[in-house]
Design a protein around this motif. Structure first.
Motif, PDB file in Angstrom:
ATOM      1  N   GLY A 239       0.809  -1.212   0.000  1.00  0.00           N
ATOM      2  CA  GLY A 239       0.000   0.000   0.000  1.00  0.00           C
ATOM      3  C   GLY A 239       0.848   1.270   0.000  1.00  0.00           C
ATOM      4  N   ALA A 240       0.162   2.385   0.106  1.00  0.00           N
ATOM      5  CA  ALA A 240       0.835   3.685   0.073  1.00  0.00           C
ATOM      6  C   ALA A 240       1.788   3.819   1.253  1.00  0.00           C
ATOM      7  N   GLY A 241       2.888   4.505   1.021  1.00  0.00           N
ATOM      8  CA  GLY A 241       3.818   4.819   2.103  1.00  0.00           C
ATOM      9  C   GLY A 241       4.553   3.620   2.672  1.00  0.00           C
ATOM     10  N   ALA A 242       4.464   2.480   1.987  1.00  0.00           N
ATOM     11  CA  ALA A 242       5.070   1.258   2.521  1.00  0.00           C
ATOM     12  C   ALA A 242       6.581   1.221   2.324  1.00  0.00           C
ATOM     13  N   GLY A 243       7.089   2.167   1.546  1.00  0.00           N
ATOM     14  CA  GLY A 243       8.535   2.196   1.319  1.00  0.00           C
ATOM     15  C   GLY A 243       8.948   1.442   0.065  1.00  0.00           C
ATOM     16  N   LYS A 244       8.041   1.334  -0.901  1.00  0.00           N
ATOM     17  CA  LYS A 244       8.376   0.595  -2.142  1.00  0.00           C
ATOM     18  C   LYS A 244       9.483   1.306  -2.919  1.00  0.00           C
ATOM     19  N   THR A 245       9.325   2.622  -3.080  1.00  0.00           N
ATOM     20  CA  THR A 245      10.350   3.355  -3.829  1.00  0.00           C
ATOM     21  C   THR A 245      11.676   3.300  -3.075  1.00  0.00           C
ATOM     22  N   THR A 246      11.570   3.367  -1.741  1.00  0.00           N
ATOM     23  CA  THR A 246      12.787   3.277  -0.923  1.00  0.00           C
ATOM     24  C   THR A 246      13.458   1.918  -1.141  1.00  0.00           C
ATOM     25  N   ASP A 247      12.665   0.848  -1.167  1.00  0.00           N
ATOM     26  CA  ASP A 247      13.236  -0.488  -1.404  1.00  0.00           C
ATOM     27  C   ASP A 247      13.842  -0.584  -2.797  1.00  0.00           C
TER      28      ASP A 247
ATOM     29  N   ASP B 218       9.001   1.147 -11.517  1.00  0.00           N
ATOM     30  CA  ASP B 218       8.376   1.806 -10.370  1.00  0.00           C
ATOM     31  C   ASP B 218       6.913   2.074 -10.745  1.00  0.00           C
ATOM     32  N   GLU B 219       5.990   1.975  -9.798  1.00  0.00           N
ATOM     33  CA  GLU B 219       4.556   2.200 -10.074  1.00  0.00           C
ATOM     34  C   GLU B 219       4.106   1.308 -11.244  1.00  0.00           C
ATOM     35  N   TYR B 220       4.358   0.008 -11.107  1.00  0.00           N
ATOM     36  CA  TYR B 220       4.079  -0.904 -12.227  1.00  0.00           C
ATOM     37  C   TYR B 220       2.603  -0.883 -12.650  1.00  0.00           C
TER      38      TYR B 220
ATOM     39  N   MET C 177      -3.834  -0.626  -6.295  1.00  0.00           N
ATOM     40  CA  MET C 177      -4.903   0.334  -5.991  1.00  0.00           C
ATOM     41  C   MET C 177      -4.506   1.774  -6.304  1.00  0.00           C
ATOM     42  N   GLN C 178      -3.261   1.992  -6.651  1.00  0.00           N
ATOM     43  CA  GLN C 178      -2.875   3.358  -7.012  1.00  0.00           C
ATOM     44  C   GLN C 178      -2.914   3.551  -8.526  1.00  0.00           C
ATOM     45  N   LYS C 179      -3.591   2.654  -9.217  1.00  0.00           N
ATOM     46  CA  LYS C 179      -3.774   2.845 -10.653  1.00  0.00           C
ATOM     47  C   LYS C 179      -4.820   3.936 -10.867  1.00  0.00           C
TER      48      LYS C 179
ATOM     49  N   ASN D  51       3.220   1.169   6.947  1.00  0.00           N
ATOM     50  CA  ASN D  51       3.106   2.485   6.324  1.00  0.00           C
ATOM     51  C   ASN D  51       4.039   3.409   7.092  1.00  0.00           C
ATOM     52  N   TYR D  52       5.132   3.794   6.444  1.00  0.00           N
ATOM     53  CA  TYR D  52       6.145   4.615   7.110  1.00  0.00           C
ATOM     54  C   TYR D  52       5.864   6.102   6.943  1.00  0.00           C
ATOM     55  N   ARG D  53       4.903   6.441   6.092  1.00  0.00           N
ATOM     56  CA  ARG D  53       4.693   7.861   5.779  1.00  0.00           C
ATOM     57  C   ARG D  53       3.649   8.522   6.660  1.00  0.00           C
ATOM     58  N   CYS D  54       2.470   7.908   6.710  1.00  0.00           N
ATOM     59  CA  CYS D  54       1.294   8.631   7.215  1.00  0.00           C
ATOM     60  C   CYS D  54       1.145   8.489   8.725  1.00  0.00           C
TER      61      CYS D  54
ATOM     62  N   ASP E 127       4.798  11.252  -4.255  1.00  0.00           N
ATOM     63  CA  ASP E 127       5.252  12.404  -3.495  1.00  0.00           C
ATOM     64  C   ASP E 127       4.578  12.419  -2.124  1.00  0.00           C
ATOM     65  N   GLU E 128       5.034  13.272  -1.230  1.00  0.00           N
ATOM     66  CA  GLU E 128       4.397  13.355   0.092  1.00  0.00           C
ATOM     67  C   GLU E 128       4.538  14.759   0.656  1.00  0.00           C
ATOM     68  N   PHE E 129       3.573  15.130   1.489  1.00  0.00           N
ATOM     69  CA  PHE E 129       3.532  16.488   2.025  1.00  0.00           C
ATOM     70  C   PHE E 129       3.122  16.421   3.497  1.00  0.00           C
TER      71      PHE E 129
ATOM     72  N   SER F  46      -3.364   9.495   0.681  1.00  0.00           N
ATOM     73  CA  SER F  46      -2.182   8.821   1.230  1.00  0.00           C
ATOM     74  C   SER F  46      -0.896   9.612   1.037  1.00  0.00           C
ATOM     75  N   ARG F  47      -0.985  10.829   0.503  1.00  0.00           N
ATOM     76  CA  ARG F  47       0.223  11.672   0.387  1.00  0.00           C
ATOM     77  C   ARG F  47       0.535  12.388   1.688  1.00  0.00           C
ATOM     78  N   ALA F  48      -0.398  12.331   2.670  1.00  0.00           N
ATOM     79  CA  ALA F  48      -0.264  13.156   3.883  1.00  0.00           C
ATOM     80  C   ALA F  48       0.644  12.508   4.915  1.00  0.00           C
TER      81      ALA F  48
HETATM   82  N1  LIG Z   1      12.210   1.226   6.313  1.00  0.00           N
HETATM   83  C1  LIG Z   1      11.846   2.497   6.502  1.00  0.00           C
HETATM   84  N2  LIG Z   1      11.986   3.076   7.707  1.00  0.00           N
HETATM   85  C2  LIG Z   1      11.611   4.351   7.933  1.00  0.00           C
HETATM   86  N3  LIG Z   1      11.088   5.167   6.976  1.00  0.00           N
HETATM   87  C3  LIG Z   1      10.926   4.641   5.750  1.00  0.00           C
HETATM   88  C4  LIG Z   1      11.283   3.289   5.435  1.00  0.00           C
HETATM   89  N4  LIG Z   1      10.988   3.042   4.145  1.00  0.00           N
HETATM   90  C5  LIG Z   1      10.455   4.201   3.687  1.00  0.00           C
HETATM   91  N5  LIG Z   1      10.426   5.153   4.624  1.00  0.00           N
HETATM   92  C6  LIG Z   1       9.881   6.531   4.481  1.00  0.00           C
HETATM   93  O1  LIG Z   1       8.485   6.405   4.263  1.00  0.00           O
HETATM   94  C7  LIG Z   1       8.020   7.320   3.280  1.00  0.00           C
HETATM   95  C8  LIG Z   1       7.344   6.575   2.135  1.00  0.00           C
HETATM   96  O2  LIG Z   1       8.320   5.804   1.436  1.00  0.00           O
HETATM   97  P1  LIG Z   1       8.207   5.521  -0.130  1.00  0.00           P
HETATM   98  O3  LIG Z   1       7.947   6.788  -0.863  1.00  0.00           O
HETATM   99  O4  LIG Z   1       9.372   4.683  -0.498  1.00  0.00           O
HETATM  100  O5  LIG Z   1       6.885   4.641  -0.126  1.00  0.00           O
HETATM  101  P2  LIG Z   1       6.056   4.051  -1.357  1.00  0.00           P
HETATM  102  O6  LIG Z   1       5.620   2.703  -0.927  1.00  0.00           O
HETATM  103  O7  LIG Z   1       6.849   4.137  -2.597  1.00  0.00           O
HETATM  104  O8  LIG Z   1       4.852   5.053  -1.353  1.00  0.00           O
HETATM  105  P3  LIG Z   1       3.663   5.359  -2.416  1.00  0.00           P
HETATM  106  O9  LIG Z   1       3.298   4.098  -3.109  1.00  0.00           O
HETATM  107  O10 LIG Z   1       2.583   5.849  -1.522  1.00  0.00           O
HETATM  108  O11 LIG Z   1       4.173   6.446  -3.283  1.00  0.00           O
HETATM  109  C9  LIG Z   1       9.252   8.109   2.853  1.00  0.00           C
HETATM  110  O12 LIG Z   1       9.284   9.312   3.595  1.00  0.00           O
HETATM  111  C10 LIG Z   1      10.423   7.218   3.232  1.00  0.00           C
HETATM  112  O13 LIG Z   1      11.579   7.967   3.518  1.00  0.00           O
END
Ligand SMILES: Nc1ncnc2c1ncn2[C@@H]1O[C@H](COP(=O)(O)OP(=O)(O)OP(=O)(O)O)[C@@H](O)[C@H]1O
Length: 544
Positions: free
Chosen positions: A25-33, A172-174, A206-208, A230-233, A467-469, A511-513
């Motif tokens: 889901g959103a904010g799960a850290g996919k782009t980070t991974d 990314d965003e497949y 679900m982000q399609k 969810n690491y973001r919200c 993105d996130e805000f 989920s950008r919040a």
């Molecule tokens: N393992 C982690 N520990 C702490 N913070 C993390 C971790 N992974 C990601 N984050 C933080 O969580 C936020 C969301 O990460 P990211 O953008 O990678 O998520 P995403 O799954 O790609 O999100 P979306 O699909 O909603 O765009 C970012 O601010 C990122 O720095």
């Protein structure tokens, strides 16, 4: 054995050279991974990549994502970050003969094929944003994908070439990838080559939000990797997301701030922009400022007046019920061209000469000499004056003789037909439209492009996806859109396809919040919607 975290699971797949799908889901850290996986490959396979002239391909859909990824890998040249079109074109352009053969066959299967029989020799083939004109060798975005698929299906050698150049391809965003691209990646490239090519998909079905995206993907070549963090919200925002998406329960993980969530119905205020003003006043008293809040406007009519493009919007409404959507999606020749003019002026103002050259290159004019630069500066100064004071017609007339951008063929056709006699009904309507928008003040174009670029999630260039805000205010006016209807989605009374699109868009926005989320309806909700909205926002304050 302890459960692997996502990154470890990805590394295991990369080392075993198996393709995989990270779905979360959103904010799960996919782009980070994804970025960590790139860094892992760069540190473990650098010698091999360098010695064999190989690269890792990383396909992204938005400039925000591209910039973020490039920044985090210090723009390492061993990673090719770009759109799927750039990636495929970089491969197939090296085979012009084979490509032309495919174009001939492809053309024959088009609904309106061009006559290519009289051509003495195949033209130089180029891929262009200006659309298809096969007789001039010009192929469009969609053609790049269709032709690549045809080429790999008929020339297996090409698969070996691609997979040896790009042993790992990430997307990314497949979920926004077209089904044809997924076919190409999974049915032709995954597992092919001496060292089996690895396809790594990262995203969230679900982000399609674009109609052309594939959505969920299941394939026996893909190892599924899922995560529920969810690491973001903030926690209250995650609660809203979990209500929206019962099949995925996320946990707020990490060190999020304390958050707040608001649902504004403001039914004591007349429908329209005043409901937004009322919400803004409440939020301001809670320290939500323009600096720490991002407004995502899923609306335009009510606010169009204040954003100063009401007349332009009205002209697009005259085109039919899809007109406003076409304006926002830049899916109409005039707005496409006008947006290009705006992009050109913005690049000049920001002294971004790489972007400027790129934009001008689309019109086949390149900046080469010092004198060219002088000519361009002069032309832009003239353009700026007319943009500030003239009509759309004034700008079009100026641009027709300007060295800055070639006028696209589609716009030339429409301009020619403006004064033609004996037009059929469709062309007559188009001619009226062309004549009418020429009379609109050009300042409305400046307003609308700023609105599209900065404030709506629809633009692929500057979309908010990924993105996130700190705080997000989602403003909804369902009275104009045809593609989305949030109220009916909440009421459960819409067609399944549009319900899904609306829910996904709403999910992406909310989920950008990071900290605060406010949703503002500026019109009355349809029957049955309020109960769902209240249920979803039970973790926050409802302003009835
Ligand atoms: N393992 C982690 N520990 C702490 N913070 C993390 C971790 N992974 C990601 N984050 C933080 O969580 C936020 C969301 O990460 P990211 O953008 O990678 O998520 P995403 O799954 O790609 O999100 P979306 O699909 O909603 O765009 C970012 O601010 C990122 O720095």
């Amino acid at each position: 054995m302890a459960r692997l975290n996502t990154f470890e699971a990805v590394v295991e797949e990369l080392d075993a050279r198996r393709s995989f799908l990270v779905e979360a889901g959103a904010g799960a850290g996919k782009t980070t991974d994804l970025v960590r996986a790139l860094q892992y490959l760069l540190s473990h396979r650098r010698t091999d990549l360098e010695a064999n002239g190989r690269q890792i391909a990383c396909i992204t859909y938005t400039n925000v994502a591209k910039k973020k990824i490039l920044e985090r890998i210090s723009a390492d040249p061993l990673v090719a970050v770009g759109t799927i079109h750039e990636f495929l074109w970089s491969v197939i352009q090296a085979y012009p003969r084979e490509l032309w053969q495919q174009i001939l066959d492809y053309n024959a299967n088009l609904s309106k094929p061009e006559d290519l029989t009289e051509m003495a020799a195949p033209p130089v083939i180029e891929y262009s944003d200006r659309g298809r004109k096969l007789s001039e060798g010009r192929i469009s975005h969609d053609d790049v994908i269709a032709l690549s698929l045809r080429l790999v299906a008929t020339h297996p050698k090409l698969i070996r070439i691609i997979t040896s150049k790009y042993p790992v391809i990430f997307v990314d965003e497949y979920q926004d990838t077209s089904p044809k691209t997924i076919d190409l990646l999974l049915n032709h490239l995954a597992g092919a080559g001496k060292e089996p090519c690895v396809i790594g998909l990262f995203g969230d079905s679900m982000q399609k939000i674009y109609r052309s995206g594939v959505g969920a993907v299941r394939h026996d070549k893909l190892t599924p990797i899922t995560k529920t963090e969810n690491y973001r919200c903030s926690r209250p925002v995650v609660d809203v997301l979990n209500k929206m998406r019962l099949e995925l329960r996320q946990q707020a993980s990490g060190n999020q701030q304390k958050g707040e969530v608001h649902l504004f119905l403001n039914t004591d205020v007349p429908p329209g922009p005043r409901r937004l003003d009322a919400a803004r006043a409440t939020l301001a008293s809670r320290d939500w400022t323009l600096e720490n809040s991002k407004y995502l406007l899923l609306t335009h009519r009510g606010i169009a007046g204040t954003l100063e493009y009401a007349n332009l919007l009205e002209q697009y409404r005259q085109l039919g019920s899809h007109g406003p959507d076409d304006l926002m999606a830049r899916n109409e020749p005039y707005i496409q061209y006008l947006t290009q003019i705006e992009a050109l002026c913005a690049a000049y103002q920001e002294r971004d000469f790489v972007e400027l050259t790129d934009l001008m290159g689309q019109g086949k004019r390149r900046i080469t000499r010092h004198t060219d630069k002088r000519i361009i500066s002069k032309a832009i100064r003239e353009l700026d004056t007319v943009r500030a004071t003239g009509t759309i017609g004034d700008v079009l007339d100026l641009m027709a003789g300007s060295p800055l951008l070639a006028v696209p063929g589609t716009v030339k056709d429409r301009e020619r037909r403006r004064t033609a006699a004996d037009l059929d009904e469709r062309h007559k309507r188009q001619a009226d439209f062309s004549n009418n928008i020429r009379g609109v003040s050009y300042r409305e174009v400046i307003s609308v492009t700023r609105f599209i670029d900065e404030l709506t999630p629809f633009s692929t260039q500057h979309g908010v996806k990924g993105d996130e805000f700190e705080n997000v205010v989602v403003v909804i006016d369902d009275s104009v859109w045809t593609m989305y209807n949030i109220g009916k989605m909440l009421a459960g009374t819409d067609k399944p396809e549009r319900t899904e699109r609306s829910r996904n868009l709403f999910y992406v926005c909310c989920s950008r919040a990071r900290r605060g989320l406010a949703v503002v309806f500026i019109n009355d909700l349809p029957d049955g919607a309020e109960a769902t909205a209240r249920d979803w926002f039970a973790s926050g304050a409802v302003h009835p």
